[in-house]
Design a protein around this motif. Structure first.
Motif, PDB file in Angstrom:
ATOM      1  N   ASP A 196      -2.625   6.995   0.229  1.00  0.00           N
ATOM      2  CA  ASP A 196      -1.659   6.528   1.232  1.00  0.00           C
ATOM      3  C   ASP A 196      -1.717   7.477   2.421  1.00  0.00           C
ATOM      4  N   PRO A 197      -2.444   7.132   3.470  1.00  0.00           N
ATOM      5  CA  PRO A 197      -2.594   8.043   4.616  1.00  0.00           C
ATOM      6  C   PRO A 197      -1.298   8.337   5.355  1.00  0.00           C
ATOM      7  N   LYS A 198      -0.239   7.583   5.017  1.00  0.00           N
ATOM      8  CA  LYS A 198       1.042   7.863   5.675  1.00  0.00           C
ATOM      9  C   LYS A 198       1.750   9.077   5.070  1.00  0.00           C
ATOM     10  N   ILE A 199       1.222   9.599   3.958  1.00  0.00           N
ATOM     11  CA  ILE A 199       1.768  10.825   3.367  1.00  0.00           C
ATOM     12  C   ILE A 199       0.971  11.995   3.904  1.00  0.00           C
ATOM     13  N   LYS A 200       1.588  12.778   4.779  1.00  0.00           N
ATOM     14  CA  LYS A 200       0.907  13.903   5.418  1.00  0.00           C
ATOM     15  C   LYS A 200       1.863  15.078   5.528  1.00  0.00           C
ATOM     16  N   SER A 201       1.384  16.234   5.101  1.00  0.00           N
ATOM     17  CA  SER A 201       2.129  17.492   5.254  1.00  0.00           C
ATOM     18  C   SER A 201       3.540  17.405   4.689  1.00  0.00           C
ATOM     19  N   GLY A 202       3.681  16.741   3.545  1.00  0.00           N
ATOM     20  CA  GLY A 202       4.979  16.677   2.881  1.00  0.00           C
ATOM     21  C   GLY A 202       5.924  15.631   3.433  1.00  0.00           C
ATOM     22  N   VAL A 203       5.451  14.812   4.359  1.00  0.00           N
ATOM     23  CA  VAL A 203       6.286  13.769   4.972  1.00  0.00           C
ATOM     24  C   VAL A 203       5.634  12.414   4.695  1.00  0.00           C
ATOM     25  N   HIS A 204       6.437  11.465   4.211  1.00  0.00           N
ATOM     26  CA  HIS A 204       5.957  10.099   3.982  1.00  0.00           C
ATOM     27  C   HIS A 204       6.489   9.230   5.109  1.00  0.00           C
ATOM     28  N   ASN A 205       5.603   8.785   5.956  1.00  0.00           N
ATOM     29  CA  ASN A 205       5.995   7.992   7.121  1.00  0.00           C
ATOM     30  C   ASN A 205       6.084   6.515   6.782  1.00  0.00           C
ATOM     31  N   GLY A 206       6.911   5.814   7.535  1.00  0.00           N
ATOM     32  CA  GLY A 206       7.058   4.377   7.386  1.00  0.00           C
ATOM     33  C   GLY A 206       7.022   3.702   8.737  1.00  0.00           C
ATOM     34  N   GLU A 207       7.567   2.503   8.811  1.00  0.00           N
ATOM     35  CA  GLU A 207       7.572   1.720  10.048  1.00  0.00           C
ATOM     36  C   GLU A 207       8.780   2.078  10.900  1.00  0.00           C
ATOM     37  N   GLY A 208       8.582   2.162  12.203  1.00  0.00           N
ATOM     38  CA  GLY A 208       9.686   2.450  13.109  1.00  0.00           C
ATOM     39  C   GLY A 208       9.192   2.716  14.514  1.00  0.00           C
ATOM     40  N   ASP A 238       0.809  -1.221   0.000  1.00  0.00           N
ATOM     41  CA  ASP A 238       0.000   0.000   0.000  1.00  0.00           C
ATOM     42  C   ASP A 238       0.842   1.272   0.000  1.00  0.00           C
ATOM     43  N   THR A 239       2.155   1.150  -0.212  1.00  0.00           N
ATOM     44  CA  THR A 239       3.017   2.331  -0.277  1.00  0.00           C
ATOM     45  C   THR A 239       2.831   3.023  -1.623  1.00  0.00           C
ATOM     46  N   GLN A 240       2.525   4.309  -1.590  1.00  0.00           N
ATOM     47  CA  GLN A 240       2.408   5.075  -2.825  1.00  0.00           C
ATOM     48  C   GLN A 240       3.799   5.503  -3.268  1.00  0.00           C
ATOM     49  N   GLY A 241       4.188   5.091  -4.469  1.00  0.00           N
ATOM     50  CA  GLY A 241       5.544   5.362  -4.905  1.00  0.00           C
ATOM     51  C   GLY A 241       6.500   4.437  -4.188  1.00  0.00           C
ATOM     52  N   THR A 242       7.649   4.984  -3.795  1.00  0.00           N
ATOM     53  CA  THR A 242       8.641   4.192  -3.068  1.00  0.00           C
ATOM     54  C   THR A 242       9.362   5.071  -2.061  1.00  0.00           C
ATOM     55  N   TYR A 243       9.762   4.446  -0.955  1.00  0.00           N
ATOM     56  CA  TYR A 243      10.576   5.164   0.030  1.00  0.00           C
ATOM     57  C   TYR A 243      11.994   5.402  -0.473  1.00  0.00           C
ATOM     58  N   GLY A 244      12.365   4.692  -1.556  1.00  0.00           N
ATOM     59  CA  GLY A 244      13.738   4.798  -2.047  1.00  0.00           C
ATOM     60  C   GLY A 244      14.123   6.197  -2.485  1.00  0.00           C
ATOM     61  N   SER A 245      13.172   6.963  -2.996  1.00  0.00           N
ATOM     62  CA  SER A 245      13.451   8.373  -3.316  1.00  0.00           C
ATOM     63  C   SER A 245      13.240   9.181  -2.042  1.00  0.00           C
ATOM     64  N   MET A 246      14.297   9.283  -1.253  1.00  0.00           N
ATOM     65  CA  MET A 246      14.195   9.870   0.082  1.00  0.00           C
ATOM     66  C   MET A 246      13.790  11.334   0.052  1.00  0.00           C
ATOM     67  N   ILE A 268      10.110  21.963   2.897  1.00  0.00           N
ATOM     68  CA  ILE A 268       9.186  20.826   2.834  1.00  0.00           C
ATOM     69  C   ILE A 268       7.821  21.353   2.417  1.00  0.00           C
ATOM     70  N   ASP A 269       7.252  20.735   1.398  1.00  0.00           N
ATOM     71  CA  ASP A 269       5.970  21.184   0.865  1.00  0.00           C
ATOM     72  C   ASP A 269       4.845  20.582   1.696  1.00  0.00           C
ATOM     73  N   SER A 270       4.376  21.328   2.695  1.00  0.00           N
ATOM     74  CA  SER A 270       3.380  20.805   3.637  1.00  0.00           C
ATOM     75  C   SER A 270       2.005  20.620   2.995  1.00  0.00           C
ATOM     76  N   SER A 271       1.853  21.056   1.747  1.00  0.00           N
ATOM     77  CA  SER A 271       0.568  20.872   1.069  1.00  0.00           C
ATOM     78  C   SER A 271       0.410  19.461   0.509  1.00  0.00           C
ATOM     79  N   VAL A 272       1.501  18.687   0.485  1.00  0.00           N
ATOM     80  CA  VAL A 272       1.458  17.342  -0.097  1.00  0.00           C
ATOM     81  C   VAL A 272       0.894  16.348   0.916  1.00  0.00           C
ATOM     82  N   SER A 273      -0.256  15.806   0.588  1.00  0.00           N
ATOM     83  CA  SER A 273      -0.873  14.727   1.352  1.00  0.00           C
ATOM     84  C   SER A 273      -1.520  13.777   0.348  1.00  0.00           C
ATOM     85  N   SER A 274      -1.983  12.634   0.812  1.00  0.00           N
ATOM     86  CA  SER A 274      -2.543  11.658  -0.121  1.00  0.00           C
ATOM     87  C   SER A 274      -3.726  10.930   0.503  1.00  0.00           C
ATOM     88  N   ASP A 275      -4.798  10.800  -0.293  1.00  0.00           N
ATOM     89  CA  ASP A 275      -5.941  10.003   0.148  1.00  0.00           C
ATOM     90  C   ASP A 275      -5.661   8.512  -0.026  1.00  0.00           C
TER      91      ASP A 275
END
Length: 553
Positions: A447-459, A287-295, A438-445
Motif C-alpha cells: 500500500d504505497p499510501k503508507i509512508k513514514s508511519g502515516v497512512h494517507n487516504g482521500e482528501g 487496495d487499503t492495507q488493514g483499515t483506516y478505522g484504527s486511527m 510516530i514510527d517513521s520506519s513504517v512503510s509498505s510496498d
C-alpha cells in the motif's frame, strides 16, 4: 517601456473570471463577510514585557518576523504564542490579538478572491473581515474579544446600510472550518448566548459558503496534540528530524499546541459510527492495507532494563479507533488539558430528537455538527465547496518505548482508581509522552499510501474526504440535524497539478489552502455573492456518496 507599469499580466492572472462575468452583468449584491483560518489570520503582539517589546505590533504568526523570532529568540516566541493552560486566556505579561483588515498575510491566501470581488464592485464597505485569534476556544473568543457579539453587529449593520442579508464565506486551514460560523449560529439564536432569537440567522444571513471545512475534525489534530507530530515532521528524513528535535522538539510543540484551546476543536468527531472501527471504515478501499478505522496503531517496544539501548521483540500492538484515540489523548496528557477539553468540546453523536433537545443549550455540543442542529433558517442556503484527489493524513503508526519492568499504563483505568494512583500516573506522564512517537520506519510496498508511519487516504491534502463531505451529502439531509430543511449544495473540485513554478498551484488546484485561487471555485463564490446562482447545483464526482452510504446513523 521599463518605467511604464505592465498591468496586462496582472489583469489576466488575477482579475479573472470576475472581469469576464462583469461583462455579462454580474456585479456586487449581497454584503460579504470573510471568516479566515489559521494560515490567513495574522496574530500581532501587543505585549510590552521585556522580551516582547521589540515585537510590538508585529505579526508573530506566519510572517518573516515569526521566523526570525523562532530562530533567534525561540523562548520569547513560545511564551508569546502560548496561552495560559488553566484559563485558556492570555498569560501574564503577554498579549496577542488578531490583525484586522484585508491586508498582508490574509492577502496571500485570499488575494485572488479579494481581487475578483473588487472587480465586480466590492470594497471594504460591503466586504468585511471577521478575523479572530484562532488559538482561543470558541467560548473564550466571546469572553476575551467579544468576537461573536462583534460579528452579530457587523451583520446587523450591513443589513441596515445595504438593506440585504449577508453571505458568510468561511475557509479552513484551521478554525474557521465552518465550525466558528456554525457555533455563531447556535450562539446568536440561544437566549444564553447572543439572544438574537430563533429567527435571527434567517433574517440576516443569505448564505453560508463553507470552503474546505473539516466539519467532522481531522486525524492530524489528534497526532499534533498527542505527540507534536504530523506528516510534515516525520517526512523530513532522519537528519531533518534530528535537527528539528534539537531545535524545537516534539514535546515542546505538543506542549504549546495543548494551550491552544481552538486547535482542539479540530479533533475527530463522531467516533466509530463515522470514522470506523478496528475492522472496517467507510472510506476503506479494495487496495487499503488493514483499515483506516484504527486511527492510531500503537506498538510497545520493550527495552532491556540492563541495557536500554537494546530492544526485545515487540510485545504488544494496540489499535485505537477515533473514539478510543481521543480517550487515549485525554488519559495520557496533563490534567488541565483534559479538563479544558471537557469544558469546551464534545465528540460524540446524537441520534434522537429527545436527546438533541435536552442538550441544545450545552455549548460544548455547539462545536459538534453531530450533536447540534442547524439554525432555524429555511431561507438560507449552505454551499459546501471543497477539493479532493490529494493524499491526506488518515491514520498513524505509533511506537512507544518502555523498560521491561515498567507498568503498562494503557490498561490502567486511571479514572476509576483512587486519587493517589491518579497522581502517580500523571507524574509519569512526562516520561511517557517523551517515549511516544510516530514510527517513521513504517512503510509498505503493498500500500504505497503508507509512508513514514502515516497512512494517507482521500482528501484535499489536509482534511479527509469524510470530514469534508459527509454532512453535506448525507448528514444535513437528515431532519434531526437540519430541522428547517436548509438547502445544502455540494460542489467538488478534483485536484489537478499546476505549473511547476506557480507557488499557488495553478487555476485548477484543489489543495486545501490553494483552492482559494481555483478559477471555478472563484466563479461559484462570485455567483453566490451576486445572487446569480440559478445554475449552481450539486457537482459530486468523488466517492463521498459511497463512503456516506456506509455510515449508519
Amino acid at each position: 517601456m521599463f518605467l511604464k507599469p505592465n498591468i496586462t499580466l496582472l489583469e489576466d492572472k488575477e482579475f479573472y473570471p470576475a472581469l469576464d462575468m462583469l461583462e455579462r452583468g454580474v456585479k456586487s449584491h449581497f454584503p460579504v463577510v470573510l471568516v479566515p483560518g489559521i494560515v490567513s489570520t495574522g496574530l500581532e503582539s501587543w505585549s510590552t514585557s521585556n522580551c516582547s517589546r521589540p515585537y510590538f505590533r508585529k505579526r508573530m504568526w506566519g510572517t518573516t518576523t515569526m521566523f526570525r523570532a523562532v530562530l533567534l529568540d525561540k523562548e520569547c516566541w513560545i511564551e508569546t504564542m502560548r496561552l495560559d493552560p488553566d484559563t485558556g486566556l492570555d498569560p501574564p505579561n503577554f498579549k496577542l490579538r488578531s490583525a484586522q483588515g484585508l491586508i498582508f498575510k490574509l492577502y496571500w491566501v485570499w488575494g485572488k478572491l479579494i481581487q475578483n470581488f473588487a472587480a465586480i464592485g466590492y470594497d471594504n464597505n460591503n466586504m468585511h473581515l471577521a478575523a479572530y485569534d484562532w488559538r482561543l476556544s470558541f467560548y473564550n473568543l466571546e469572553v476575551r474579544d467579544q468576537y461573536f457579539s462583534k460579528l452579530k453587529a457587523t451583520l446587523e449593520l450591513a443589513k441596515k446600510v445595504d438593506g440585504k442579508k449577508s453571505v458568510i464565506v468561511s475557509h479552513s486551514m484551521g478554525l474557521s472550518l465552518g465550525l466558528v460560523t456554525l457555533y455563531f449560529f447556535k450562539w446568536v439564536e440561544s437566549p444564553t448566548g447572543g439572544n438574537g432569537g430563533p429567527n435571527w440567522v434567517n433574517d440576516y444571513v443569505e448564505a453560508f459558503v463553507n470552503i474546505g471545512g473539516p466539519l467532522l475534525g481531522l486525524p492530524k489534530a489528534l497526532s499534533a496534540l498527542l505527540s507534536g507530530e504530523m506528516r510534515d515532521t516525520v517526512e523530513l528524513g532522519a537528519f531533518g528530524i534530528y535537527v528539528l528535535e534539537r531545535f524545537f522538539s516534539k514535546l515542546e510543540r505538543a506542549d504549546l499546541f495543548r494551550t491552544w484551546g481552538g486547535l482542539s476543536s479540530m479533533l475527530p468527531k463522531g467516533g466509530e459510527e463515522i470514522w470506523g472501527n478496528e475492522f472496517q471504515a467507510p472510506d476503506d478501499s479494495d487496495d487499503t492495507q488493514g483499515t483506516y478505522g484504527s486511527m492510531l496503531t500503537m506498538r510497545s517496544l520493550i527495552k532491556k532494563k540492563e541495557n536500554p539501548s537494546e530492544s526485545s521483540d515487540i510485545v504488544k500492538v494496540r489499535n485505537h479507533t477515533c473514539k478510543s484515540g481521543v480517550h487515549f489523548l485525554q488519559k495520557h496528557t496533563p490534567n488541565r488539558f483534559s479538563e479544558m477539553l471537557t469544558r469546551n468540546y464534545s465528540f460524540g453523536v446524537v441520534t434522537d430528537e429527545e436527546q438533541m433537545q435536552e442538550t441544545k443549550e450545552d455549548r460544548t455540543k455547539w462545536t459538534n455538527v453531530l450533536e447540534s442542529q442547524l439554525p432555524n433558517a429555511p431561507d438560507m442556503k449552505i454551499y459546501c465547496l471543497y477539493g479532493y484527489g490529494k493524499e491526506t493524513e488518515r491514520k498513524y503508526y505509533y511506537a512507544r518505548e518502555q523498560l521491561e519492568d515498567e507498568d503498562d499504563d494503557d490498561d490502567d483505568d486511571v479514572e476509576d482508581e483512587n486519587q493517589e494512583k491518579r497522581k502517580r500516573f500523571r507524574d509519569k506522564l512526562g516520561g511517557f509522552l517523551r517515549n511516544v512517537f510516530i514510527d517513521s520506519s513504517v512503510s509498505s510496498d503493498k500500500d504505497p499510501k503508507i509512508k513514514s508511519g502515516v497512512h494517507n487516504g482521500e482528501g484535499d491534502g489536509t482534511v479527509p474526504l469524510l470530514s469534508l463531505g459527509y454532512m453535506c451529502v448525507k448528514g444535513w439531509k437528515n431532519p434531526l440535524y437540519n430541522p428547517a430543511g436548509i438547502k445544502v449544495i455540494t460542489r467538488e473540485f478534483q485536484h489537478q497539478v499546476g505549473p511547476p513554478l506557480d507557488l499557488r498551484g495553478g487555476e485548477n488546484t484543489a489543495d486545501h489552502v490553494d483552492i482559494l485561487g481555483n478559477y471555478e471555485l472563484t466563479k461559484d463564490i462570485l455567483k453566490i455573492a451576486s445572487g446569480s446562482v440559478n445554475d449552481l447545483e450539486d457537482r459530486i464526482t468523488s466517492a463521498i456518496r459511497e463512503f456516506a452510504a456506509k455510515v449508519k446513523l
